[in-house]
Structures are given as structure tokens and as C-alpha cells.
Write an enzyme that holds these catalytic residues in place. Structure first.
Site, mmCIF file in Angstrom:
data_model
loop_
_atom_site.group_PDB
_atom_site.id
_atom_site.type_symbol
_atom_site.label_atom_id
_atom_site.label_comp_id
_atom_site.label_asym_id
_atom_site.label_seq_id
_atom_site.Cartn_x
_atom_site.Cartn_y
_atom_site.Cartn_z
ATOM 1 N N ASP A 79 0.840 -1.205 0.000
ATOM 2 C CA ASP A 79 0.000 0.000 0.000
ATOM 3 C C ASP A 79 0.874 1.253 0.000
ATOM 4 O O ASP A 79 0.573 2.242 -0.664
ATOM 5 C CB ASP A 79 -0.900 0.041 1.250
ATOM 6 C CG ASP A 79 -1.785 -1.186 1.392
ATOM 7 O OD1 ASP A 79 -1.368 -2.266 0.941
ATOM 8 O OD2 ASP A 79 -2.875 -1.075 1.976
ATOM 9 N N GLU B 215 -6.662 -10.698 -4.082
ATOM 10 C CA GLU B 215 -6.676 -11.679 -2.991
ATOM 11 C C GLU B 215 -7.826 -12.677 -3.099
ATOM 12 O O GLU B 215 -8.078 -13.425 -2.163
ATOM 13 C CB GLU B 215 -6.678 -10.935 -1.653
ATOM 14 C CG GLU B 215 -5.333 -10.241 -1.453
ATOM 15 C CD GLU B 215 -5.200 -9.452 -0.160
ATOM 16 O OE1 GLU B 215 -6.234 -9.036 0.393
ATOM 17 O OE2 GLU B 215 -4.065 -9.240 0.274
ATOM 18 N N LYS C 278 -11.147 -9.487 -6.227
ATOM 19 C CA LYS C 278 -11.404 -8.587 -5.109
ATOM 20 C C LYS C 278 -11.033 -7.148 -5.497
ATOM 21 O O LYS C 278 -11.598 -6.187 -5.037
ATOM 22 C CB LYS C 278 -10.545 -9.057 -3.929
ATOM 23 C CG LYS C 278 -10.699 -8.239 -2.675
ATOM 24 C CD LYS C 278 -9.760 -8.757 -1.587
ATOM 25 C CE LYS C 278 -9.909 -7.976 -0.301
ATOM 26 N NZ LYS C 278 -8.848 -8.283 0.658
ATOM 27 N N GLN C 279 -10.012 -7.040 -6.361
ATOM 28 C CA GLN C 279 -9.419 -5.719 -6.615
ATOM 29 C C GLN C 279 -8.698 -5.714 -7.951
ATOM 30 O O GLN C 279 -8.474 -6.772 -8.552
ATOM 31 C CB GLN C 279 -8.416 -5.425 -5.507
ATOM 32 C CG GLN C 279 -7.250 -6.408 -5.467
ATOM 33 C CD GLN C 279 -6.560 -6.455 -4.115
ATOM 34 O OE1 GLN C 279 -6.816 -7.348 -3.330
ATOM 35 N NE2 GLN C 279 -5.681 -5.493 -3.868
HETATM 36 O O1 IFM Z 1 -2.413 -4.630 0.713
HETATM 37 C C1 IFM Z 1 -3.781 -4.744 0.794
HETATM 38 C C2 IFM Z 1 -4.236 -5.799 -0.169
HETATM 39 O O2 IFM Z 1 -3.894 -5.463 -1.510
HETATM 40 C C3 IFM Z 1 -5.729 -6.003 -0.079
HETATM 41 N N1 IFM Z 1 -6.058 -6.407 1.273
HETATM 42 C C4 IFM Z 1 -5.650 -5.430 2.278
HETATM 43 C C5 IFM Z 1 -4.177 -5.122 2.213
HETATM 44 C C6 IFM Z 1 -3.843 -4.014 3.214
HETATM 45 O O3 IFM Z 1 -4.488 -2.837 2.873
#
Ligand code: IFM
Length: 771
Positions: A365, A495, A602-603
Site C-alpha cells: 500500500d 486476494e 477482489k481488486q
Molecule cells: O495490501 C492490501 C491488499 O492489496 C488487499 N487487502 C488489504 C491489504 C492491506 O491494505
């Protein structure tokens, strides 16, 4: 005290959608990168019936517990690190006649709260009613100093409304592990380890503590002083209770409408290894005391407010035409600045210093989502954040060796002290892309700052050792009739998948990492000292170059999309539009394997590549990737939407870009994910800044050129910001059909807008582009 307040910088209680206590604890936190204090009910923060999670978090101050595995195989991370939650420094005890806030239930109502982001001052008004119906107003003002990072100030004003009686105000913190009463079953929230020990250090009666941890063997000193600046009638005085605990108290007779103020300055020490704690405690205590003795709450606040003014002068982003989002943007920048470690030994926890969610760990992050904001606006802070990675490089090398690799550095996916702290290694430790993310950030910092000393003395070594990791981890395989370099069994950013072969993002980042190593070895060729110190050979560099050129990047030729990983196309799609809203985020309701075996994200994952490596992509490619991945992405991670906003802006999907951006930018202030109560989403706040810069301003940067292709939302009249670039500072003003650039300092450079390049110098320091 009056400091001129601009309404555009206020977070006022009345404007917040939610008034839930825990949410307010987060939103009204104050911090400065060294420590953070959650907002709390100051009278009841430590009472047993208080539902809340108050406390003080010091960056880098943690303890750990052994991870309990059913079956522990070799190399599994041993320990789970958790940032410590120390006592709430806002806590105060007030006695009114024979009623005592510690033992009797005083009713405390939030009447008003305001965070002035221009000065960093939190101003609050509570109405307090005792069981005997005596009512008083309690004004609390607090700040975390940005001018002296060890200083926290809190000032109380007690004003009876309906009684005359004796009042006693007592300030004593005779415990260190803060009690919390937050019930939450969210796996992302950590349990406090609560293993700290508090020792009073004799200091002429002034309350001074040595706080130590049992396992991590760290020590911190905290001391506080009643400020000298109030009407001393009667003065606040030290006292020592029967347990030899020190504190302050003042007893006086109060009448309705009379106000009495109590000011306290805390000095919150730096973290030291415990071996030295006793040695340093005397010396260090007196140096800490220098911060808070012979000064006042007001003068410290003024000095800190000055630093905040400077921050806004260089880092503000002004949006004309969108007041609601403007406030969110400012809140985000304020929080980022409150969260960033500035000592080169710490970084930015995923929740800032506002909670112990995710254990208070540092992840990618920082480097990928937050660092660009600092690199462009406060390069010295960005450098400190990267130096944290340099200072933990030896540990990363040790970890690579323990893992069984011959060479290289293996940075932890999540950590506080440099060691891996992901108990669920499948979705944690296996996110090896962290190594290349750090190398990418080093390069980005260098491209933007031209900081030659940094790249030569520190950055290059990080790039080289992480590149060595890829050479050790990867191998050649025959694929599509060619010998290709592959990275099998890795977890990419998304994730909702784990342990895949050839994750597109990981492979592109690794390829870039290898190429950077080759580039810098060639750059430092004449400088034998560096290359021989790091044992670089020509063969090694040739091998890196070959591996980078042979990197396998899975691609679906039928659909023309970059494949998230090899064989991703063979997984069944999960129809997320058919899933009930109550089931999101999916991670809280599905077995991980159910997610892993489907096409569901998820992202942003592959889309991250389109964001981070804009050059070389056709518009058609970006569109195809976006159309393929967006429908299968839940955006359950708060890091996702801002990145989708950037790609949507680039491909002309203006409304979607704005919608994604507006949700991303409101993440915490509007509690979009319903969990801001557990702490801010620091990465998401940084990503929202990226959304503005890389999406709407459309910036593209490399070491030699800086260009813009703005796509302003149609409701925005104008966007203004400043950036540091190659040692210059520029001010950009972007309208719907033109861009104005002003060189504020430095020798100048070329700027390109929609392919039209102009050169700015001190003599020709303004240019305008019409389009
Ligand atoms: O680093 C992130 C990850 O990409 C998604 N889950 C939460 C983590 C911490 O913010």
C-alpha cells in the site's frame, strides 16, 4: 484561542453522515506519523461499560505472539506482529462534589466536534451530566505536533451550567494497556496483545513512564507536564497515590458559567531496543522533557499549525465545482500526512495510526498507492519511507536465504520490523510482487526527484537485490513453442486468487525490476566501488537481461486480453451481479477456495499493469482489459475503485471514471466500506489522489519528460495542484479546455500537454496550452 479558520478545511460533526462513536473515534484521530491518538469519550475511555476502541499508537512500537498453526511446516512465519495500543492520553477523571466520573456513570453527550485541517486542531464540546443531575460543559482541544513529532497536546475546559460545588480534576495514567470494548468479528481486525509493562521513572514527581514490551523487547518513554500557562489559582499539582503512581490534580470551587482550563503536553518518545532502555532512560527523559518544559500548549499548537500551513501550500489539491468531493480530498491528504513515518525506520500502516486493523502492518500500500503523493509533494518524506525498506534490506536478504534461495532479497508481504508477519502465507508471503513493487517505487522516486545520491547509495542496492530474487525464484520453461522465463506458484495482488502460475502483474513487475537492475549496473559501470561491493558480474547482468526479455506474459489471443494468470480463462466466471448485497465483501462469507477456483476479483490486478505502465498500450487493449475485468471485480478491497477510475478516464468512460473516483475518494469520510470505525484505509486515500492525478489530470512521468492528457469530469470547472519535478516546483491549473503551468522554483524543464511540448524557465515561467 483563535486561529483564522477557513470553512473549506473543517470536518464538522454536523456535516458527517454517521455519528456512530467508533466511526467518530477514527475520523477525529490526530497524528503525525510518529504517533496517532483515536478520538474518544475523554471521561469514559477506560471505563468498563464504554463501547469503543480508544488508544495511542506509536509507529513501529509493536509486540508479537507466536502464530498457532495446526501443522507448522518449515519456513512458515513464526510470529504475528501487532502494533501496541497504549493508554488513551485524552482520558481524564473529574469529581463533582461526591460524584466521581471513574466510578459513577456520568452521561457524556457529543455536542460539537470540529477538526480544523489547516491547523491540525481538534476542538470538541461535550455536555456532561452526573447521576445527581449536575451538568457541565467540557471543551477538549487536542493536536499532534507536526513541528516536534514527539509532542501531543490536550487542553480541557470545565464549565458548570447548573451547580456550584467543589470540582476535582485528576489526570493520571496508571495503566498502559488500553481497555477496549469493541465487538467485531471481522478477520481484518486484530486483537490487542496487551503485553506491555509500565514503570514509573522517578522524575521529581512529574509523571514519566518507561513502557516496555515482553517479546519484541522494545522500550518507549512517555512523560507529560501540566502546562504553565493557565491562571494558577489554585495551580495543578503533582501527586503520588498509594501505589506510587504519579499524576496531576487540581481541586477548586466552581460556579455556573465559570470556566477553568487544564493544559497538558505529552512527550512521546522514540522506540528503542530494550537492551539500551535503562541506559538511555535518564538521558533520554531529560531530552524529551526539553520538548515540553518551558513552553505552552498554545505556542506548540502555533508551531505545528505553521507546518500544516506549509503542507497545504505545497500539497493541496483544489477542485472548483465539486465541494463535497473537495472536502473528502482534503481529508484524505490530511490523513496521509498524519500517517507517514518520517524517521526512515517506519512506514505507513495500512490503517495509518488510527487502529490496529491488519496488525498495524506495512504492505505494498505504501509504495504503490501512497508514495507517489509524497514523492510529488514532499520528496523528503518519500525518501524516509523508502529508507525504511533500505534499513530492512539485510532482513529481506536473510529471509531469502532462510527460504532456500541462494541470493537476493525477499521482502515481507506484511510487517512492522522487517520480518514476515503473514500467518496465512498463501495470500500473504506468496505475494512476492512486493519485491518488484518496492523496486518500482525506488525508480519512480528517482525519476521524479533526480535524487542521484539516493539511487547510488541506497536505491540501486534495493533494485539489485530484489532483481536477484526473481532470478532465483523463476525458471525457464517451454511455452507456446518458445523458451520463456516463468514465475510459478505466486500470489498476485488480487486476494481472491492464490498460488497461481505466471500472474501477469507479477511477471511485468519482475520484468521491470530486472531491467532496472541492468540499467543501473550499466549506469554505475565506471564506478567500480559500487559494483564490486555488491559482487555484480557481467554474467549475472546478462542473465537478468535475458530473463527479462524472455518473461512469459499470459495473453488470451481470442479475447485480446492480458490474462490475470496462466489458465485463468479456464476458470468458471462467478456471477457477482446475482449475489445478494449482504454477502459482500465475499471474503467474510465464502471459503477462500470457493473464490480461488472462480473468475472473480477482489481488486484491480491486471488493470494495475495498465495503470502503472501506460506506455506501449493501445487504447483498444486498455478497453478490452477493462471490459473483461470490471464485470468480475467486486471492489471488496478499498484499493480497487480509484485504479478503475484511472483506466476508465483514459478510455473515455467519463461517467464511470467519475463514479468510481467519487466512491474511492469518499472511502473514509463517508464510510463507504462500513468499517472506518476500525481505522482509516490509508492506501485507498493515496489511491484517490492517484485517481485525480493519473486519471483526471492524466499525468505520465518518466525520468526525462512529464506530460498531461487531462480528462476533467464535466462538472469540474478547474483543478489546481503543485508538484515537485526534477528539482523544480510547478503549479498546474487545468480547465476544461486549457492548461496553465507556472514554474515556482528551480531551473525549469519541458512540459508536454496533449503532445505539445513547451519549455519553462525562470525567465519564461508561465505557459498556457489550449485544446
Ligand atoms: O495490501 C492490501 C491488499 O492489496 C488487499 N487487502 C488489504 C491489504 C492491506 O491494505
Amino acid at each position: 484561542m483563535r486561529i483564522e479558520q477557513s470553512p473549506e478545511f473543517q470536518i464538522h460533526l454536523q456535516t458527517l453522515r454517521s455519528k456512530e462513536e467508533l466511526f467518530l473515534e477514527t475520523i477525529y484521530n490526530v497524528g503525525n506519523g510518529h504517533f496517532g491518538v483515536r478520538d474518544s469519550n475523554p471521561l469514559q475511555g477506560n471505563n468498563h461499560d464504554y463501547i469503543g476502541s480508544p488508544g495511542l499508537f506509536i509507529n513501529g512500537f509493536f509486540d508479537y505472539e507466536e502464530v498457532a498453526y495446526g501443522e507448522k511446516y518449515r519456513g512458515y512465519p513464526d510470529n504475528n506482529q501487532v502494533i501496541n495500543r497504549l493508554f488513551d492520553p485524552r482520558f481524564i477523571r473529574i469529581k463533582v462534589g461526591n460524584e466521581d466520573s471513574l466510578t459513577d456513570h456520568f452521561k457524556v453527550e457529543n455536542i460539537d466536534k470540529n477538526l480544523d485541517m489547516q491547523t491540525g486542531l481538534l476542538h470538541e464540546l461535550f455536555s456532561v451530566t452526573t447521576p445527581g443531575n449536575r451538568n457541565f460543559n467540557l471543551v477538549v482541544e487536542s493536536f499532534a505536533s507536526l513541528s516536534k513529532l514527539n509532542v501531543y497536546g490536550v487542553r480541557y475546559s470545565v464549565i458548570p451550567t447548573n451547580f456550584s460545588d467543589e470540582i476535582e480534576v485528576i489526570k493520571v495514567h496508571d495503566y498502559v494497556n488500553q481497555t477496549v470494548h469493541q465487538q467485531d468479528e471481522d478477520v481484518r481486525v486484530s486483537t490487542d496483545l496487551g503485553q506491555m509493562q509500565l514503570d514509573f521513572i522517578p522524575d521529581n514527581g512529574q509523571p514519566s513512564y518507561l513502557v516496555t514490551t515482553f517479546r519484541s523487547q522494545q522500550g518507549a518513554i512517555i512523560t507529560y507536564q501540566a502546562s504553565e500557562n493557565f491562571a494558577p489559582n489554585p495551580p495543578i499539582e503533582y501527586f503520588r497515590d498509594d501505589n506510587h503512581h504519579y499524576g496531576y490534580r487540581s481541586k477548586y470551587y466552581a460556579k455556573p458559567g465559570s470556566a477553568k482550563d487544564f493544559e497538558f503536553l505529552f512527550a512521546i518518545g522514540d522506540i528503542h531496543p530494550l537492551v539500551n532502555a535503562n541506559m538511555y532512560s535518564d538521558q533520554y527523559l531529560s531530552s524529551l522533557n526539553n520538548y515540553i518544559n518551558d513552553t505552552t500548549f498554545k505556542s506548540e499548537l502555533m508551531a505545528s499549525a505553521q507546518v500544516w500551513q506549509t503542507f497545504w501550500l505545497h500539497s493541496d489539491v483544489e477542485i472548483d465545482g465539486d465541494p463535497a468531493l473537495q472536502l473528502c480530498v482534503r481529508f484524505n491528504l490530511f490523513e496521509l500526512n498524519q500517517s507517514a513515518g518520517r524517521d526512515a525506520l517506519t512506514s505507513i500502516p495500512a490503517k495509518g495510526l488510527t487502529g490496529n486493523g491488519y496488525g498495524g502492518h506495512f504492505f505494498w500500500d505504501t509504495e504503490i498507492f501512497m508514495l507517489p503523493f509524497f514523492t510529488y509533494t514532499q520528496p523528503e518524506v518519500a525518501k524516509d519511507l523508502l529508507m525504511f525498506r533500505y534499513h530492512t534490506l539485510q532482513i529481506a536478504k536473510e529471509q531469502a536465504s532462510d527460504f532456500g534461495l541462494g541470493k537476493g532479497a525477499m521482502y515481507p508481504w506484511r510487517t512492522i520490523n522487517g520480518y514476515e508477519s503473514s500467518a496465512y502465507w498463501l495470500a500473504g508471503q506468496a505475494q512476492f510482487h512486493i519485491n518488484a513493487d518496492i523496486a518500482f517505487a525506488v525508480e519512480q522516486y528517482y525519476e521524479i526527484t533526480s535524487d542521484d545520491d539516493f539511487i547510488r547509495d541506497y536505491g540501486f542496492e534495493i533494485i539489485l537485490e530484489t532483481a536477484r530474487f526473481w532470478m532465483e525464484y523463476g525458471n525457464y520453461a517451454e511455452l507456446d513453442g518458445k523458451r520463456q522465463f516463468v514465475l510459478n506458484r505466486v500470489t498476485g495482488p488480487d486476494e481472491y486468487s492464490a498460488l497461481v502460475d505466471n500472474n501477469y502483474y507479477t511477471n511485468v513487475l519482475a520484468q521491470s525490476n530486472l531491467r532496472l537492475a541492468v540499467k543501473y549496473v550499466r549506469k554505475f559501470k565506471g564506478d567500480d566501488g559500487i559494483l564490486s561491493r555488491l559482487h555484480v558480474t557481467d554474467d549475472e547482468i546478462d542473465a537478468m537481461e535475458k530473463a527479462a526479455n524472455a518473461m512469459y506474459l499470459p495473453y488470451d489471443k481470442e479475447k485480446n486480453v492480458k490474462l490475470q494468470f496462466q489458465n485463468f480463462e479456464q476458470l468458471p466466471k462467478m456471477d457477482i451481479s446475482a449475489i445478494d448485497q449482504s454477502m459482500f465483501p465475499l471474503l467474510l462469507h465464502y471459503h477462500p477456495l470457493m473464490l480461488y477456483r472462480h473468475q472473480v476479483n477482489k481488486q484491480a490486478d491486471t488493470i494495475m499493469v495498465d495503470f502503472m505502465f501506460p506506455e506501449g498500450n493501445t487504447l483498444d487493449q486498455l478497453k478490452a482489459d477493462y471490459e473483461f475485468y470490471e464485470p468480475i471485480t467486486t471492489h471488496d478491497s478499498s484499493l480497487s475503485k480509484a485504479i478503475y477510475a484511472i483506466i476508465a478516464a483514459r478510455i473515455g468512460k467519463d461517467q464511470q471514471a467519475y463514479n468510481f473516483f467519487s466512491q474511492a475518494v469518499q472511502t473514509d469520510l463517508m464510510d463507504v466500506h462500513h468499517n472506518t470505525k476500525n481505522g482509516i484505509h490509508a492506501g485507498s486515500l493515496g489511491a484517490a489522489w492517484e485517481g485525480i492525478m493519473y486519471g483526471f489530470a492524466g499525468i505520465v512521468n518518466n525520468a526525462t519528460s512529464f506530460s498531461l492528457e487531462p480528462h476533467l469530469p464535466s462538472t469540474w470547472n478547474c483543478l489546481k495542484f503543485k508538484v515537485h519535478l526534477y528539482g523544480n516546483e510547478f503549479k498546474f491549473t487545468i480547465y476544461q479546455d486549457s492548461v496553465e503551468v507556472e514554474l515556482l522554483s528551480g531551473e525549469g524543464t519541458d512540459i508536454t500537454v496533449y503532445s505539445h511540448r513547451k519549455h519553462l524557465t525562470p525567465d519564461n515561467n508561465r505557459e498556457t496550452w489550449q485544446y
